[in-house]
Design a protein around this motif. Structure first.
Motif, short mmCIF file in Angstrom:
data_model
loop_
_atom_site.label_atom_id
_atom_site.label_comp_id
_atom_site.label_asym_id
_atom_site.label_seq_id
_atom_site.Cartn_x
_atom_site.Cartn_y
_atom_site.Cartn_z
N LYS A 236 1.27 -1.28 0.30
CA LYS A 236 0.21 0.02 0.18
C LYS A 236 1.00 1.25 -0.68
CE LYS A 236 -3.63 1.95 2.31
NZ LYS A 236 -4.52 1.83 3.67
N LEU B 233 -6.55 1.75 -0.83
CA LEU B 233 -6.09 2.85 -1.06
C LEU B 233 -6.83 3.26 -2.69
CD1 LEU B 233 -3.76 4.78 -1.10
CD2 LEU B 233 -2.24 4.43 -2.48
N GLU C 158 -10.33 4.63 -1.62
CA GLU C 158 -10.16 6.33 -0.57
C GLU C 158 -10.00 7.40 -1.51
OE1 GLU C 158 -6.78 4.72 2.29
OE2 GLU C 158 -7.66 3.44 2.83
N VAL D 147 -0.58 13.43 10.35
CA VAL D 147 -0.23 11.78 10.33
C VAL D 147 0.92 11.18 11.86
CG1 VAL D 147 1.74 10.39 9.11
CG2 VAL D 147 0.44 11.70 7.91
N ASN E 246 -1.91 5.66 17.19
CA ASN E 246 -2.27 3.98 16.62
C ASN E 246 -1.57 3.25 16.88
OD1 ASN E 246 -4.26 4.69 14.90
ND2 ASN E 246 -2.88 4.31 12.88
N ASN F 130 -12.66 10.57 12.24
CA ASN F 130 -11.82 9.84 10.92
C ASN F 130 -12.45 11.15 9.68
OD1 ASN F 130 -9.97 8.19 11.55
ND2 ASN F 130 -10.95 6.53 11.52
N ASN G 40 -1.08 9.95 0.14
CA ASN G 40 -2.71 9.15 1.04
C ASN G 40 -2.01 7.32 1.22
OD1 ASN G 40 -4.68 9.42 1.97
ND2 ASN G 40 -5.57 8.04 1.21
N ASP H 208 -0.97 6.67 5.32
CA ASP H 208 -1.66 5.84 6.11
C ASP H 208 -0.51 4.80 6.45
OD1 ASP H 208 -4.23 6.90 5.40
OD2 ASP H 208 -4.42 5.17 3.85
N SER H 209 0.51 4.74 5.37
CA SER H 209 2.04 3.75 6.31
C SER H 209 2.16 3.94 7.11
CB SER H 209 2.96 3.17 4.95
OG SER H 209 1.68 2.53 4.09
N GLY I 68 0.24 4.07 10.65
CA GLY I 68 -0.10 2.26 10.03
C GLY I 68 1.79 1.89 11.05
#
Length: 428
Positions: free
Chosen positions: A44, A104, A107, A232, A239, A334, A354, A358-359, A362
């Motif tokens: 991703k 992805l 999204e 982020v 997270n 969110n 994006n 996200d990566s 997370g």
């Protein structure tokens, strides 16, 4: 999104149970989960430039079709007696690697859907969040029922059917002009091309940037936007804390308090139901509220209190009440994060930025359980829950005093302007 996510949640129950029953090994069960999630996160992160270049529509239906094929192969090969454990791991890697770009791509198409529907981004991202939370509630229940009635292989077959249905829906029902490849913006201070009437030389097609150049552009943009980068980093810390909370602190609390697995299910379903309620309310009214205030109040309710109530040894009724408030606050977070991301990232770079965001956000999830487990073994539940709650509060509250967060409210007018521009383009 609803079909694909529900299938994934069903698989999240059926696949581990199938491995545990077939092998009798908890170690192999955990290994299968790792082999699915590690490729998911990695691919991703790397898929952003591909989504921008090829187009999210093509990536979405292709990835779902690949996931459906790999998921269907598990029951087929098992029924044929050909499913060894290495083959299962290879199929799981394919499922995870395909899921990353597929999720992805869906999204990335959310802001375009908001434009076409002429609704604020907060509403579109809020509805997207509701779908995800509903899938997380309905999917495990459906998976558990299927396993109880007809066995885990049927759950895996249903997962494959859901991926296939998601591929067909995206291919056949979306408007043909939706999800096209992102066009590269012209370079700064570029001069107009020479008119063919004034020159006999053929015009050269602009050279397209390569993969790693696109990837680097995404990182440069993310690192150069103070609000996005702060967002982020902040979500990455929360997270990590949330992963340790759900993987270690809640089960330890359930065991020590005597509530057992029933207690885990009660607090989880209570928080999930209230999160759906919060997301629905956010979809209806969040675009009318001040983003920054709602964002930090949501984190204030969703974060530290649930850690502190476990540390306090409060009775079950109090724990459920805190988890209900926590879930409700989480429902507002969110939609605002999604709206800010989609407004600040240029459409041609949406996939790669994006994906990286996200990566990175997370990246701490796999470490959360390891850190929490070691800390609880060394110090016990109450001190670790108290320390984690304080860290959550400091991360999500004091950081809001920094100046970059003020830009969160300044982007609100961009939704209306973009919607008017999109409507003008369609009418033209």
């Amino acid at each position: 999104m609803a079909v694909s996510l529900t299938g994934t949640r069903i698989s999240g129950i059926a696949l581990p149970w199938f491995v545990l029953v077939a092998t009798g090994s908890a170690t192999r069960t955990g290994l299968v989960a790792f082999f699915e999630m590690a490729p998911y996160v990695l691919v991703k992160a790397l898929a952003g430039p591909l989504v921008d270049k090829v187009g999210p529509r093509v990536v979405s239906w292709t990835a779902d079709l690949a996931s459906a094929t790999a998921a269907a192969a598990v029951p087929v090969l098992h029924g044929s007696g050909l499913l060894s454990f290495p083959v299962l791991l290879a199929l799981v890697v394919l499922i995870g690697a395909a899921r990353g770009p597929g999720d992805l791509a869906k999204e990335v198409m959310v802001p375009e859907a908001a434009d076409r529907g002429r609704v604020p981004l907060e509403r579109a991202t809020g509805l997207s969040g509701v779908i995800e939370r509903l899938a997380s509630t309905v999917g495990p229940a459906a998976g558990g029922t299927l396993i109880a009635l007809v066995g885990p292989l049927t759950g895996l077959a249903v997962n494959a059917a859901c991926f296939a249905a998601g591929s067909v829906i995206v291919t056949l029902t979306l408007p043909r002009s939706m999800g096209r490849p992102a066009e590269n913006p012209p370079p700064p201070n570029s001069q107009p091309a020479t008119s063919p009437a004034r020159s006999n030389r053929p015009l050269k097609k602009p050279e397209q940037p390569g993969y790693w150049q696109r990837f680097g552009e995404g990182w440069t943009f993310l690192r150069g936007d103070p609000l996005l980068f702060a967002l982020v980093v902040m979500v990455g810390v929360t997270n990590l804390l949330d992963a340790g909370f759900s993987a270690v602190l809640v089960p330890v609390w359930a065991e020590e308090s005597g509530n057992g697995p029933t207690g885990i299910g009660l607090v989880g379903s209570t928080a999930g139901a209230m999160a759906i309620t919060g997301s629905l309310l956010a979809a209806a009214i969040a675009h009318r509220l001040r983003r920054r205030a709602v964002f930090f109040i949501g984190f204030l309710l969703a974060g530290a209190p649930k850690f502190l109530v476990l540390a306090s040894g409060a009775p079950m009724g109090a724990v459920l009440a805190v988890f209900a408030v926590s879930g409700f606050g989480a429902g507002f977070i969110n939609p605002i994060i999604g709206a800010v991301l989609f407004e600040r990232i240029p459409r041609p770079m949406l996939g790669r930025v994006n994906a990286l965001g996200d990566s990175l956000a997370g990246s701490g999830i796999p470490l959360g359980g390891l850190i929490a487990g070691a800390a609880v073994a060394a110090a016990g539940l109450a001190p670790v829950a108290l320390a984690a709650g304080i860290a959550y509060f400091l991360t999500t509250s004091l950081t809001g005093l920094r100046p970059e967060w003020r830009a969160m409210d300044r982007t609100r007018g961009a939704t209306r302007e973009r919607a008017r521009s999109s409507a003008s383009d369609r009418s033209g």
